[in-house]
Design a protein around this motif. Structure first.
Motif, PDB file in Angstrom:
ATOM      1  N   UNK A   1       0.813  -1.209   0.000  1.00 43.95           N
ATOM      2  CA  UNK A   1       0.000   0.000   0.000  1.00 43.95           C
ATOM      3  C   UNK A   1       0.850   1.264   0.000  1.00 43.95           C
ATOM      4  N   UNK A   2       0.211   2.347  -0.409  1.00 46.20           N
ATOM      5  CA  UNK A   2       0.817   3.677  -0.381  1.00 46.20           C
ATOM      6  C   UNK A   2       0.661   4.288   1.004  1.00 46.20           C
ATOM      7  N   UNK A   3       1.289   5.445   1.186  1.00 48.43           N
ATOM      8  CA  UNK A   3       1.095   6.222   2.404  1.00 48.43           C
ATOM      9  C   UNK A   3       1.497   7.659   2.124  1.00 48.43           C
ATOM     10  N   UNK A   4       1.472   8.482   3.163  1.00 45.05           N
ATOM     11  CA  UNK A   4       1.970   9.852   3.068  1.00 45.05           C
ATOM     12  C   UNK A   4       3.127  10.023   4.047  1.00 45.05           C
ATOM     13  N   UNK A   5       3.977  10.998   3.773  1.00 51.42           N
ATOM     14  CA  UNK A   5       5.081  11.259   4.697  1.00 51.42           C
ATOM     15  C   UNK A   5       4.555  11.698   6.056  1.00 51.42           C
ATOM     16  N   UNK A   6       3.453  12.416   6.063  1.00 54.08           N
ATOM     17  CA  UNK A   6       2.890  12.867   7.338  1.00 54.08           C
ATOM     18  C   UNK A   6       2.439  11.721   8.216  1.00 54.08           C
ATOM     19  N   UNK A   7       1.888  10.672   7.599  1.00 49.75           N
ATOM     20  CA  UNK A   7       1.443   9.515   8.374  1.00 49.75           C
ATOM     21  C   UNK A   7       2.615   8.754   8.978  1.00 49.75           C
ATOM     22  N   UNK A   8       3.757   8.777   8.301  1.00 52.11           N
ATOM     23  CA  UNK A   8       4.913   7.997   8.747  1.00 52.11           C
ATOM     24  C   UNK A   8       5.908   8.795   9.584  1.00 52.11           C
ATOM     25  N   UNK A   9       5.913  10.110   9.446  1.00 51.84           N
ATOM     26  CA  UNK A   9       6.939  10.939  10.088  1.00 51.84           C
ATOM     27  C   UNK A   9       7.060  10.718  11.604  1.00 51.84           C
ATOM     28  N   UNK A  10       5.943  10.600  12.358  1.00 50.50           N
ATOM     29  CA  UNK A  10       6.081  10.409  13.802  1.00 50.50           C
ATOM     30  C   UNK A  10       6.827   9.132  14.192  1.00 50.50           C
ATOM     31  N   UNK A  11       6.904   8.158  13.275  1.00 52.77           N
ATOM     32  CA  UNK A  11       7.535   6.874  13.586  1.00 52.77           C
ATOM     33  C   UNK A  11       9.030   6.839  13.298  1.00 52.77           C
TER      34      UNK A  11
END
Length: 218
Positions: A199-209
């Motif tokens: 799947x795709x994602x956004x940088x904003x969704x992943x940045x906190x991790x």
């Protein structure tokens, strides 16, 4: 047309996303659930394929009669190049890859370096060299004039983490460092990314991790 989600599966229908200047068609090919992406310039119909991974007949059907300007390979691993020679032979397209991976790819007609651009008709993709998953892995960046950026990350970045470095600490440090500085450090949270699998994602969704990824070492 339903909203684009990027959810595809081997043998299933493609997912199509229409931007003002570019149409993105995502398809999954077997047997390893690899993503391939056909990009079409809406102004002149020029097409570029990212990762001719497998199932050449299916990819050629997707390309259709409009032809293909180039195939861009994100990295050297064989699950991303299985259909490359056949697609290039059938279409006469250029085969482009980073110079550090080119020797391990079945056919390369021109090598790429960090910072150069590849045209898709009136649109432009920036080559971003991301070292770690392989020496010559690349991400391709399209800056939509409407404001949102789009990244094709190969196996360097996925929802939930960076790519596999096979417990090689040096390669992991290089990969996480490049992903942090060259992707998260340069692009906004609304940037959508399209990986080599899944799947795709956004940088904003992943940045906190990001701190968690670095701490766990993979």
């Amino acid at each position: 047309m339903p909203d684009y989600t990027g959810d595809v599966r081997p043998g299933g229908p493609p997912a199509v996303r229409s931007l003002p200047g570019l149409t993105i068609t995502k398809v999954s090919v077997g047997p390893m659930d690899n993503n391939a992406y056909l990009l079409r310039c809406n102004a002149d119909g020029s097409q570029v394929l990212i990762d001719a991974a497998n199932e050449a007949p299916r990819l050629l059907e997707l390309i259709g009669g409009a032809g293909l300007t180039a195939v861009i390979t994100t990295h050297q691993h064989r699950d991303h190049t299985g259909a490359l020679a056949e697609v290039v032979r059938a279409t006469g397209a250029e085969s482009l890859a980073h110079e550090a991976d080119a020797a391990e790819i079945p056919v390369v007609t021109r090598t790429l370096t960090d910072g150069e651009t590849v045209a898709v008709g009136d649109c432009s993709l920036e080559v971003i060299h991301i070292v770690g998953h392989t020496p010559g892995s690349i991400t391709l960046a399209y800056r939509d004039p409407s404001g949102t950026a789009h990244l094709w990350t190969g196996d360097s970045l996925f929802p939930g983490g960076v790519g596999n470095t096979r417990k090689n600490r040096k390669n992991f440090e290089s990969l996480i460092g490049d992903v942090e500085t060259k992707l998260f450090g340069r692009f906004a949270d609304d940037t959508w990314f399209y990986p080599g699998h899944g799947k795709d994602s956004t940088l904003g969704a992943e940045r906190p991790s990001l701190p968690e990824w670095r701490a766990r070492g993979w």
